[in-house]
Design an enzyme around this catalytic site. Structure first.
Site, mmCIF file in Angstrom:
data_model
loop_
_atom_site.group_PDB
_atom_site.id
_atom_site.type_symbol
_atom_site.label_atom_id
_atom_site.label_comp_id
_atom_site.label_asym_id
_atom_site.label_seq_id
_atom_site.Cartn_x
_atom_site.Cartn_y
_atom_site.Cartn_z
ATOM 1 N N ASP A 27 43.964 48.806 40.330
ATOM 2 C CA ASP A 27 43.533 47.685 40.940
ATOM 3 C C ASP A 27 44.552 46.538 40.479
ATOM 4 O O ASP A 27 44.690 46.309 39.371
ATOM 5 C CB ASP A 27 42.243 47.368 40.645
ATOM 6 C CG ASP A 27 41.626 46.352 41.276
ATOM 7 O OD1 ASP A 27 42.150 45.673 41.976
ATOM 8 O OD2 ASP A 27 40.406 46.254 41.206
ATOM 9 N N GLU A 86 36.904 44.356 48.884
ATOM 10 C CA GLU A 86 35.884 44.364 48.188
ATOM 11 C C GLU A 86 35.233 42.682 48.371
ATOM 12 O O GLU A 86 34.014 42.753 47.950
ATOM 13 C CB GLU A 86 36.079 44.636 46.634
ATOM 14 C CG GLU A 86 36.839 43.696 45.914
ATOM 15 C CD GLU A 86 37.157 44.136 44.491
ATOM 16 O OE1 GLU A 86 37.073 45.310 44.054
ATOM 17 O OE2 GLU A 86 36.986 43.177 43.587
ATOM 18 N N GLU A 133 45.182 48.585 44.883
ATOM 19 C CA GLU A 133 43.975 48.085 45.588
ATOM 20 C C GLU A 133 44.439 46.420 45.364
ATOM 21 O O GLU A 133 45.005 46.070 44.090
ATOM 22 C CB GLU A 133 42.721 48.310 44.666
ATOM 23 C CG GLU A 133 41.601 47.591 45.066
ATOM 24 C CD GLU A 133 40.428 47.793 44.148
ATOM 25 O OE1 GLU A 133 40.510 48.766 43.759
ATOM 26 O OE2 GLU A 133 39.470 47.140 44.085
ATOM 27 N N HIS A 191 43.974 43.676 41.426
ATOM 28 C CA HIS A 191 43.025 42.408 41.177
ATOM 29 C C HIS A 191 43.585 41.130 41.658
ATOM 30 O O HIS A 191 43.631 39.984 40.968
ATOM 31 C CB HIS A 191 42.380 42.198 39.831
ATOM 32 C CG HIS A 191 41.125 42.153 39.987
ATOM 33 N ND1 HIS A 191 40.454 40.792 39.794
ATOM 34 C CD2 HIS A 191 40.079 42.859 40.131
ATOM 35 C CE1 HIS A 191 39.199 41.028 39.706
ATOM 36 N NE2 HIS A 191 38.771 42.249 40.014
ATOM 37 N N TRP A 248 42.276 35.301 39.472
ATOM 38 C CA TRP A 248 41.616 36.319 38.345
ATOM 39 C C TRP A 248 41.456 37.511 39.123
ATOM 40 O O TRP A 248 41.031 37.671 40.179
ATOM 41 C CB TRP A 248 40.170 35.734 37.777
ATOM 42 C CG TRP A 248 39.882 36.703 36.862
ATOM 43 C CD1 TRP A 248 40.104 36.950 35.622
ATOM 44 C CD2 TRP A 248 38.652 37.639 37.190
ATOM 45 N NE1 TRP A 248 39.471 38.069 35.038
ATOM 46 C CE2 TRP A 248 38.514 38.709 36.000
ATOM 47 C CE3 TRP A 248 37.843 37.917 38.126
ATOM 48 C CZ2 TRP A 248 37.657 39.741 35.830
ATOM 49 C CZ3 TRP A 248 37.039 39.105 38.166
ATOM 50 C CH2 TRP A 248 36.849 39.909 36.892
ATOM 51 N N TYR A 291 42.387 42.409 33.065
ATOM 52 C CA TYR A 291 41.418 42.805 33.879
ATOM 53 C C TYR A 291 41.163 44.402 33.824
ATOM 54 O O TYR A 291 41.940 45.154 33.978
ATOM 55 C CB TYR A 291 41.623 42.641 35.617
ATOM 56 C CG TYR A 291 41.011 43.228 36.403
ATOM 57 C CD1 TYR A 291 39.528 43.039 36.565
ATOM 58 C CD2 TYR A 291 41.304 44.540 36.951
ATOM 59 C CE1 TYR A 291 38.807 43.678 37.364
ATOM 60 C CE2 TYR A 291 40.485 45.395 37.837
ATOM 61 C CZ TYR A 291 39.233 44.888 37.883
ATOM 62 O OH TYR A 291 38.437 45.745 38.394
ATOM 63 N N ARG A 312 37.659 48.196 51.651
ATOM 64 C CA ARG A 312 36.679 48.446 50.632
ATOM 65 C C ARG A 312 35.384 47.520 50.667
ATOM 66 O O ARG A 312 34.648 47.383 49.761
ATOM 67 C CB ARG A 312 37.309 47.863 49.398
ATOM 68 C CG ARG A 312 38.317 49.088 48.679
ATOM 69 C CD ARG A 312 38.857 48.892 47.760
ATOM 70 N NE ARG A 312 38.165 48.249 46.521
ATOM 71 C CZ ARG A 312 37.195 48.789 45.785
ATOM 72 N NH1 ARG A 312 36.965 49.793 45.925
ATOM 73 N NH2 ARG A 312 36.789 47.884 44.794
ATOM 74 N N ARG A 365 40.717 55.843 38.518
ATOM 75 C CA ARG A 365 41.461 54.515 38.577
ATOM 76 C C ARG A 365 41.934 54.317 36.973
ATOM 77 O O ARG A 365 41.293 54.327 36.156
ATOM 78 C CB ARG A 365 40.597 53.409 39.085
ATOM 79 C CG ARG A 365 41.233 52.146 39.147
ATOM 80 C CD ARG A 365 40.415 50.889 39.378
ATOM 81 N NE ARG A 365 39.804 50.149 38.142
ATOM 82 C CZ ARG A 365 39.379 48.959 38.150
ATOM 83 N NH1 ARG A 365 39.018 48.408 39.299
ATOM 84 N NH2 ARG A 365 38.985 48.512 37.137
ATOM 85 N N GLU A 417 33.643 54.136 45.145
ATOM 86 C CA GLU A 417 34.028 53.837 43.815
ATOM 87 C C GLU A 417 32.541 54.068 42.956
ATOM 88 O O GLU A 417 31.628 53.755 43.431
ATOM 89 C CB GLU A 417 34.291 52.339 43.517
ATOM 90 C CG GLU A 417 34.720 51.706 42.221
ATOM 91 C CD GLU A 417 34.905 50.510 42.050
ATOM 92 O OE1 GLU A 417 34.681 49.467 43.245
ATOM 93 O OE2 GLU A 417 35.406 49.829 41.019
HETATM 94 C C1 GCO Z 1 36.668 46.874 41.131
HETATM 95 C C2 GCO Z 1 36.503 45.256 41.363
HETATM 96 C C3 GCO Z 1 35.542 44.712 40.230
HETATM 97 C C4 GCO Z 1 35.134 43.299 40.330
HETATM 98 C C5 GCO Z 1 33.889 42.950 39.796
HETATM 99 C C6 GCO Z 1 33.715 41.441 39.974
HETATM 100 O O1 GCO Z 1 37.688 47.347 41.854
HETATM 101 O O2 GCO Z 1 35.608 47.233 40.901
HETATM 102 O O3 GCO Z 1 37.699 44.746 41.245
HETATM 103 O O4 GCO Z 1 35.868 45.189 38.774
HETATM 104 O O5 GCO Z 1 36.210 42.438 39.504
HETATM 105 O O6 GCO Z 1 33.191 43.339 41.030
HETATM 106 O O7 GCO Z 1 32.289 41.052 40.034
HETATM 107 MG MG MG Z 2 38.770 45.718 42.476
#
Ligand code: GCO
Ligand code: MG
Length: 415
Positions: free
Chosen positions: A223, A275, A249, A225, A415, A172, A296, A160, A352
């Site tokens: 990602d 996630e 993602e 995010h 975020w 991020y 995920r 990634r 992951e």
């Molecule tokens: C990922 C996630 C994490 C989250 C984290 C928050 O893809 O691994 O986005 O980085 O930001 O798990 O607690």
């Molecule tokens: Mg993520």
């Protein structure tokens, strides 16, 4: 001993006699549930919810554990239904992480009692090892390229890539440390600035450089995010098509599952979501309408093995594969369990794998190992991960929360 007394003595052995919650912070916070049976078998479950650890600990201690004591540890399904339906208030990350911890610990106990590694109980191996992706991140494009090449050198076949974005101080996924990343960085949420235009103009240029340097073989992931609108995500997906991503993602927030239809209509870049989901209902429309390629959801945040298995089965009907979250805020207990799950699940995609720090690895002795871009699950009965409670006591809880994001004019963003 006749058959009846044999059966009743094993029933006695299966009685849950104690359950305790451990909260520790070996470089970051973890919540672990430890269940013991009359027969002396001990099971471990992860209950970590980043930035909201004590809410899950309290949910377990104050509401679930008193009703768990005395139950038959073998009745995993009934216990799951009891805490899910029996709460009246269903779903939600706190509830589902607490149920997941109980479920994971009970599967661990069942596998130990059967003297089998967990994957055997689930149905045996569907593969020899589990493909994982690591996180390469850099402060700018050339630093990220260097990091991707370093991960390739370590044996990763899927990587990634995240990068600092010109004009933004923090991004991020970008850490100061070479191996570890922890976004929950302060007692009260720190504030980060976000600018979607700057991001959208930069990311395709980044992936052009990364793909150029790494060659065609390595799988590349990214990602988003939850930062883009559906239209912006559609544009990004389209502009990344020449660089052959394994997935994009969390392109847009998924509370509105229908939002993914627009992204889907515009791009063939594979999409991964889930996630932060905690139940099958959070992903039902995405799966049934074939709006994503990878789901995920994880053991810890989606109700344990019992529930994740149902999500994976639903996804399999549509050729959607698993790609479980495996950031460092999921403890080694979750990682070990996930590797057993991944070894079994027929529609496995990828796992992951963000490395835990040495202190975390020491506190949670485990038997899984990384080899040539894959995780190998070992043969120890159970899920293969325990907690050294004595060592854990040296790392008391350290309250930390995840950051928040704002636009330049102060508007709160995702975020
Ligand atoms: C990922 C996630 C994490 C989250 C984290 C928050 O893809 O691994 O986005 O980085 O930001 O798990 O607690
Ligand atoms: Mg993520």
């Amino acid at each position: 001993m006749n058959a009846t007394s044999q059966a009743s003595s094993s029933m006695r052995d299966r009685k849950i006699t104690s359950a305790r919650v451990n909260v520790c912070s070996p470089n970051r916070n973890f919540v672990t549930l430890i269940i013991e049976t009359e027969g002396g078998v001990v099971g471990y479950g992860d209950a970590t919810l980043n930035g909201r650890e004590l809410a899950v600990a309290s949910y377990l201690n104050d509401h679930l554990i008193p009703a768990l004591i005395g139950k038959d540890c073998g009745q995993i399904e009934d216990i799951w239904q009891y805490f899910y339906k029996g709460a009246y208030w269903r779903r939600g990350p706190v509830t589902m992480s607490a149920i997941a911890a109980i479920d994971t610990a009970l599967w661990d106990i069942k596998a130990k009692m059967a003297n089998m590694p967990l994957y055997q109980l689930l149905g045996g191996k569907s593969r020899d090892s589990v493909l994982v992706y690591g996180h390469a991140n850099g402060t700018d494009a050339s630093h990220t390229v260097e990091e991707v090449l370093r991960y390739k050198e370590m044996g990763y076949q899927a990587i990634r890539a995240q990068s600092g974005v010109p004009g933004l101080d923090v991004a991020y996924g970008v850490s100061k440390d070479k191996m570890y990343y922890e976004p929950a960085d302060s007692h009260l949420p720190s504030e980060q600035l976000w600018d979607t235009r700057a991001y959208l103009n930069f990311i395709p240029k980044l992936f052009e450089k990364v793909r150029d340097a790494v060659g065609t073989e390595t799988a590349l992931l990214h990602d988003g995010h939850h930062r883009m609108t559906p239209q912006e995500a559609a544009r990004l997906g389209k502009s990344l098509e020449p660089f052959d991503l394994f997935w994009l993602e969390d392109a847009t927030p998924a509370e509105n599952q229908e939002a993914f239809r627009l992204i889907r209509q515009h791009t063939t870049t594979p999409l991964a979501v889930g996630e932060i989901f905690n139940s099958i209902h959070d992903c039902r429309e995405l799966i049934q309408n074939q709006l994503i390629d990878f789901i995920r959801t994880t053991i810890v945040h989606a109700g344990g093995i019992t529930h994740l298995r149902r999500i994976a089965d639903l996804a399999a009907l549509y050729q959607i594969r698993t790609g479980s979250h495996g950031a460092t805020d999921l403890s080694p207990v979750c990682m070990g369990t996930a590797i057993h799950f991944d070894t079994w699940v027929p529609n496995f995609g990828i796992q992951e794998y963000m490395r835990h720090t040495e202190a975390t690895d020491e506190v949670f002795p485990h038997d899984y190992k990384f080899e040539s871009g894959h995780m190998i699950c070992a043969e120890t009965p159970g899920h293969g991960v325990t907690l050294d409670e004595k060592l854990a006591a040296k790392y008391p809880y350290d309250p930390r929360q995840l950051p928040i994001a704002r636009l330049k004019d102060g508007t709160m963003w995702n975020w």
